[in-house]
Motif scaffolding. Structure first.
Motif, PDB file in Angstrom:
ATOM      1  N   GLN A   1       0.824  -1.207   0.000  1.00 32.40           N
ATOM      2  CA  GLN A   1       0.000   0.000   0.000  1.00 32.40           C
ATOM      3  C   GLN A   1       0.860   1.259   0.000  1.00 32.40           C
ATOM      4  O   GLN A   1       0.445   2.304  -0.493  1.00 32.40           O
ATOM      5  CB  GLN A   1      -0.972   0.021   1.185  1.00 32.40           C
ATOM      6  CG  GLN A   1      -0.342   0.160   2.558  1.00 32.40           C
ATOM      7  CD  GLN A   1      -0.053  -1.186   3.170  1.00 32.40           C
ATOM      8  OE1 GLN A   1       0.215  -2.154   2.461  1.00 32.40           O
ATOM      9  NE2 GLN A   1      -0.104  -1.274   4.481  1.00 32.40           N
ATOM     10  N   ASN A   2       2.084   1.167   0.544  1.00 28.66           N
ATOM     11  CA  ASN A   2       2.967   2.326   0.518  1.00 28.66           C
ATOM     12  C   ASN A   2       3.557   2.553  -0.867  1.00 28.66           C
ATOM     13  O   ASN A   2       3.922   3.678  -1.212  1.00 28.66           O
ATOM     14  CB  ASN A   2       4.072   2.159   1.557  1.00 28.66           C
ATOM     15  CG  ASN A   2       3.536   2.273   2.975  1.00 28.66           C
ATOM     16  OD1 ASN A   2       3.014   1.306   3.516  1.00 28.66           O
ATOM     17  ND2 ASN A   2       3.635   3.439   3.566  1.00 28.66           N
ATOM     18  N   VAL A   3       3.644   1.488  -1.666  1.00 30.66           N
ATOM     19  CA  VAL A   3       4.022   1.661  -3.074  1.00 30.66           C
ATOM     20  C   VAL A   3       2.965   2.513  -3.768  1.00 30.66           C
ATOM     21  O   VAL A   3       3.280   3.430  -4.532  1.00 30.66           O
ATOM     22  CB  VAL A   3       4.159   0.290  -3.766  1.00 30.66           C
ATOM     23  CG1 VAL A   3       4.422   0.470  -5.257  1.00 30.66           C
ATOM     24  CG2 VAL A   3       5.271  -0.532  -3.126  1.00 30.66           C
ATOM     25  N   GLY A   4       1.699   2.224  -3.488  1.00 39.29           N
ATOM     26  CA  GLY A   4       0.620   3.031  -4.041  1.00 39.29           C
ATOM     27  C   GLY A   4       0.674   4.465  -3.565  1.00 39.29           C
ATOM     28  O   GLY A   4       0.370   5.402  -4.315  1.00 39.29           O
ATOM     29  N   LEU A   5       1.076   4.675  -2.307  1.00 39.65           N
ATOM     30  CA  LEU A   5       1.162   6.029  -1.754  1.00 39.65           C
ATOM     31  C   LEU A   5       2.228   6.845  -2.469  1.00 39.65           C
ATOM     32  O   LEU A   5       2.057   8.046  -2.720  1.00 39.65           O
ATOM     33  CB  LEU A   5       1.464   5.949  -0.255  1.00 39.65           C
ATOM     34  CG  LEU A   5       1.417   7.265   0.526  1.00 39.65           C
ATOM     35  CD1 LEU A   5       0.057   7.923   0.390  1.00 39.65           C
ATOM     36  CD2 LEU A   5       1.744   7.011   1.995  1.00 39.65           C
ATOM     37  N   VAL A   6       3.352   6.200  -2.816  1.00 38.94           N
ATOM     38  CA  VAL A   6       4.390   6.892  -3.587  1.00 38.94           C
ATOM     39  C   VAL A   6       3.826   7.335  -4.934  1.00 38.94           C
ATOM     40  O   VAL A   6       4.086   8.455  -5.397  1.00 38.94           O
ATOM     41  CB  VAL A   6       5.620   5.975  -3.788  1.00 38.94           C
ATOM     42  CG1 VAL A   6       6.624   6.617  -4.752  1.00 38.94           C
ATOM     43  CG2 VAL A   6       6.287   5.681  -2.453  1.00 38.94           C
ATOM     44  N   ALA A   7       3.039   6.471  -5.572  1.00 43.37           N
ATOM     45  CA  ALA A   7       2.445   6.815  -6.867  1.00 43.37           C
ATOM     46  C   ALA A   7       1.464   7.971  -6.743  1.00 43.37           C
ATOM     47  O   ALA A   7       1.384   8.834  -7.619  1.00 43.37           O
ATOM     48  CB  ALA A   7       1.743   5.587  -7.449  1.00 43.37           C
ATOM     49  N   ILE A   8       0.709   8.001  -5.652  1.00 40.91           N
ATOM     50  CA  ILE A   8      -0.303   9.041  -5.467  1.00 40.91           C
ATOM     51  C   ILE A   8       0.341  10.397  -5.185  1.00 40.91           C
ATOM     52  O   ILE A   8      -0.014  11.410  -5.776  1.00 40.91           O
ATOM     53  CB  ILE A   8      -1.247   8.663  -4.306  1.00 40.91           C
ATOM     54  CG1 ILE A   8      -2.064   7.425  -4.668  1.00 40.91           C
ATOM     55  CG2 ILE A   8      -2.180   9.817  -3.949  1.00 40.91           C
ATOM     56  CD1 ILE A   8      -2.783   6.809  -3.495  1.00 40.91           C
ATOM     57  N   THR A   9       1.307  10.415  -4.247  1.00 41.64           N
ATOM     58  CA  THR A   9       1.892  11.685  -3.803  1.00 41.64           C
ATOM     59  C   THR A   9       2.971  12.204  -4.741  1.00 41.64           C
ATOM     60  O   THR A   9       3.291  13.401  -4.702  1.00 41.64           O
ATOM     61  CB  THR A   9       2.511  11.513  -2.409  1.00 41.64           C
ATOM     62  OG1 THR A   9       3.570  10.543  -2.465  1.00 41.64           O
ATOM     63  CG2 THR A   9       1.461  11.054  -1.403  1.00 41.64           C
ATOM     64  N   LYS A  10       3.558  11.307  -5.545  1.00 40.30           N
ATOM     65  CA  LYS A  10       4.667  11.657  -6.438  1.00 40.30           C
ATOM     66  C   LYS A  10       5.932  12.050  -5.672  1.00 40.30           C
ATOM     67  O   LYS A  10       6.869  12.611  -6.254  1.00 40.30           O
ATOM     68  CB  LYS A  10       4.283  12.812  -7.390  1.00 40.30           C
ATOM     69  CG  LYS A  10       2.990  12.585  -8.162  1.00 40.30           C
ATOM     70  CD  LYS A  10       3.043  11.382  -9.049  1.00 40.30           C
ATOM     71  CE  LYS A  10       1.770  11.217  -9.858  1.00 40.30           C
ATOM     72  NZ  LYS A  10       1.752   9.978 -10.657  1.00 40.30           N
ATOM     73  N   VAL A  11       5.971  11.768  -4.370  1.00 43.01           N
ATOM     74  CA  VAL A  11       7.164  12.039  -3.563  1.00 43.01           C
ATOM     75  C   VAL A  11       8.050  10.802  -3.627  1.00 43.01           C
ATOM     76  O   VAL A  11       7.719   9.762  -3.055  1.00 43.01           O
ATOM     77  CB  VAL A  11       6.799  12.360  -2.104  1.00 43.01           C
ATOM     78  CG1 VAL A  11       8.075  12.574  -1.274  1.00 43.01           C
ATOM     79  CG2 VAL A  11       5.925  13.602  -2.045  1.00 43.01           C
ATOM     80  N   ARG A  12       9.173  10.905  -4.330  1.00 44.03           N
ATOM     81  CA  ARG A  12       9.980   9.724  -4.620  1.00 44.03           C
ATOM     82  C   ARG A  12      11.210   9.568  -3.735  1.00 44.03           C
ATOM     83  O   ARG A  12      11.922   8.576  -3.826  1.00 44.03           O
ATOM     84  CB  ARG A  12      10.411   9.756  -6.093  1.00 44.03           C
ATOM     85  CG  ARG A  12       9.249   9.626  -7.060  1.00 44.03           C
ATOM     86  CD  ARG A  12       9.713   9.635  -8.497  1.00 44.03           C
ATOM     87  NE  ARG A  12       9.945  10.991  -8.996  1.00 44.03           N
ATOM     88  CZ  ARG A  12      10.426  11.297 -10.193  1.00 44.03           C
ATOM     89  NH1 ARG A  12      10.733  10.311 -11.027  1.00 44.03           N
ATOM     90  NH2 ARG A  12      10.580  12.543 -10.572  1.00 44.03           N
ATOM     91  N   SER A  13      11.491  10.531  -2.879  1.00 48.28           N
ATOM     92  CA  SER A  13      12.697  10.492  -2.054  1.00 48.28           C
ATOM     93  C   SER A  13      12.678   9.304  -1.084  1.00 48.28           C
ATOM     94  O   SER A  13      11.729   9.117  -0.328  1.00 48.28           O
ATOM     95  CB  SER A  13      12.836  11.791  -1.261  1.00 48.28           C
ATOM     96  OG  SER A  13      13.891  11.686  -0.327  1.00 48.28           O
ATOM     97  N   ARG A  14      13.755   8.536  -1.099  1.00 47.03           N
ATOM     98  CA  ARG A  14      13.844   7.416  -0.162  1.00 47.03           C
ATOM     99  C   ARG A  14      14.048   7.908   1.268  1.00 47.03           C
ATOM    100  O   ARG A  14      13.767   7.182   2.221  1.00 47.03           O
ATOM    101  CB  ARG A  14      14.966   6.464  -0.572  1.00 47.03           C
ATOM    102  CG  ARG A  14      16.373   7.054  -0.581  1.00 47.03           C
ATOM    103  CD  ARG A  14      17.348   6.053  -1.193  1.00 47.03           C
ATOM    104  NE  ARG A  14      18.670   6.606  -1.436  1.00 47.03           N
ATOM    105  CZ  ARG A  14      19.737   6.356  -0.685  1.00 47.03           C
ATOM    106  NH1 ARG A  14      19.631   5.581   0.383  1.00 47.03           N
ATOM    107  NH2 ARG A  14      20.915   6.873  -0.991  1.00 47.03           N
TER     108      ARG A  14
END
Length: 471
Positions: free
Chosen positions: A314-327
């Motif tokens: 679900q956090n993979v999906g959150l990265v896609a939604i927010t577009k915040v890619r910083s590790r």
């Protein structure tokens, strides 16, 4: 690899760029909110199944938060050849819950956790050693196998939610009382409504809001116990091997190794999906590093009373939604999880949630896991009769422990630890049938080879539900 579309030549990739402290903290908290319920649910299920007290369950959940933070830091920051160094969140794997409950049933309450922890340690070490080769073996785990296993994970956990909804204690005189089932139904309804009407960040935490609402409704009914909160310490460290030194039982180890293989399969799918989302495709080296972090995090967790760790889709999906890619955002969430794990009072607040409330939310959580498996099976070329047969037989054998709990009663106890886990047996059957139909003698056939790249359990879309990963 070419730079991302929005990346200037020579500049740091967005994955490796740090954000200002305020944004780093805010975005990190959002990742924690999206995964929090998924992290504390497995230790809660296992704690209740083992018969722990409310205070001990709270301790177990604190430990899981702490070890999830460590595992997430291993993935995002990493060292040497450990860690994908992507915005990759790790937490307690749902795949291990049903097998651990089977181990607890076979070993008894006193030895359950030591035997579970011993098996998890061995499975984690196995994962670290297998990582360099597993990427080459992934072709044996196509969607027809992974989808079947993920579906079984969800289906195997649904009876747990049903038990919670009835009060959680089959020996109680009021077990199955209408007030319990009614509270579970209302909680589920509230969760669904919140998911439907809320947007943005609030929508991501609708599961948690449903838990809060259900607990508030339970207060006037006298179904919420605050004693665990008042007795809990504000600060506390998860004492190593709090429940006893690990014990090593062969059958339990085999069961958890199977769980480790399932988790590695799911993590591989999630790394591939995340690499595409952040414009940094995962190669074999990255996959191996990610799986080493999974294995090391799993091996370390039992020392601090945690369980097997794997990716949270679900956090993979959150990265896609927010577009915040910083590790580093996800690394911040790992730090937050570690700090939360050092606050037993916070974990005890979650532990006071009445079991009927958990039952209502659990139906949504576990059902979503099963639905994710069905979603994966949609990519499994089921128009081919062989693949349909693989799914049919694997699911049929996998549900035996739920449909007929005494089916294996005449087998030795050591074998029942594996056989009583529908996930373990279903996975073994699916792999063997896939080998028989899609690999052995494949060169003599004219049909196209089956799809070999696993599809992530949760599609990274804006409508991805904040439910725990099937791992």
């Amino acid at each position: 690899m070419a730079p991302a579309p929005d990346q200037a030549p020579g500049a740091k990739h967005p994955v490796d760029q740090a954000l200002p402290p305020a944004k780093l903290l805010g975005a990190g908290l959002q990742h924690v909110a999206a995964m929090y319920a998924g992290v504390v649910a497995p230790p809660l299920v296992v704690g209740v199944g083992v018969g722990l007290s409310t205070a001990e369950i709270a301790f177990l959940m604190s430990a899981s938060l702490f070890t999830a933070g460590i595992a997430t830091l291993l993935q995002t920051i990493g060292f040497w050849k450990v860690g994908a160094r992507l915005p990759f969140v790790n937490g307690v794997s749902f795949a291990g819950v049903a097998p651990m409950l089977a181990i607890a049933k076979a070993e008894g309450p006193e030895d359950a956790l030591p035997v579970i922890y011993g098996a998890v340690i061995v499975a984690g070490v196995f994962g670290v050693l297998l990582a360099p080769w597993f990427c080459k073996l992934i072709r044996f785990f196509p969607p027809v196998v992974t989808g079947t296993v993920i579906t079984l994970i969800g289906v195997s956990l649904l009876p747990v939610a049903f038990n919670w909804a009835q009060g959680g204690n089959p020996q109680a005189a009021d077990y199955g009382n209408a007030k319990y089932i009614g509270l579970a139904a209302v909680t589920l309804l509230i969760t669904v409504v919140l998911r439907r009407v809320l947007t943005g960040f609030l929508k991501q935490i609708s599961i948690l809001l449903g838990l809060v609402a259900g607990t508030l409704i339970a207060l006037p009914l006298g179904l919420a116990d605050f004693s665990a909160v008042t007795d809990a310490d504000v600060i506390g460290f998860p004492t190593p091997f709090h429940f006893g030194a690990p014990q090593f039982a062969a059958a339990a180890i085999i069961s958890m190794i199977i769980v480790m293989i399932v988790s590695m399969t799911e993590s591989t799918a999630d790394v591939i999906a995340l690499g595409q989302i952040v414009d940094k495709p995962a190669d074999e080296k990255t996959l191996a590093a990610a799986l080493r972090a999974d294995g090391l995090g799993t091996a370390i967790s039992p020392f601090f009373n945690g369980f097997a760790a794997s990716a949270f889709a679900q956090n993979v999906g959150l990265v896609a939604i927010t577009k915040v890619r910083s590790r580093y955002v996800v690394a911040a969430s790992g730090g937050i999880l570690t700090l939360l794990g050092l606050c037993p009072m916070l974990a005890s607040v979650v532990a006071l949630v009445p079991q009927p409330v958990l039952g209502g939310v659990g139906l949504a959580l576990f059902g979503t896991v099963a639905a994710s498996g069905i979603q994966t099976l949609a990519h499994a070329a089921l128009d081919r009769g062989d693949n349909v047969l693989i799914v049919a037989i694997s699911l049929g054998i996998g549900v035996i422990p739920m449909a007929a709990p005494d089916f294996y009663h005449a087998f030795p106890e050591s074998m029942r630890i594996v056989l009583d886990s529908g996930i373990s047996t279903g996975c073994v059957v699916a792999v063997l049938l896939n080998l028989a139909f899609n690999h052995i003698g494949r060169g003599k056939q004219t049909e196209p080879a089956p799809e070999t790249v696993p599809v992530p359990a949760h599609e990274p879309t804006a409508e991805a539900a904040p439910a725990p990963a099937a791992h």
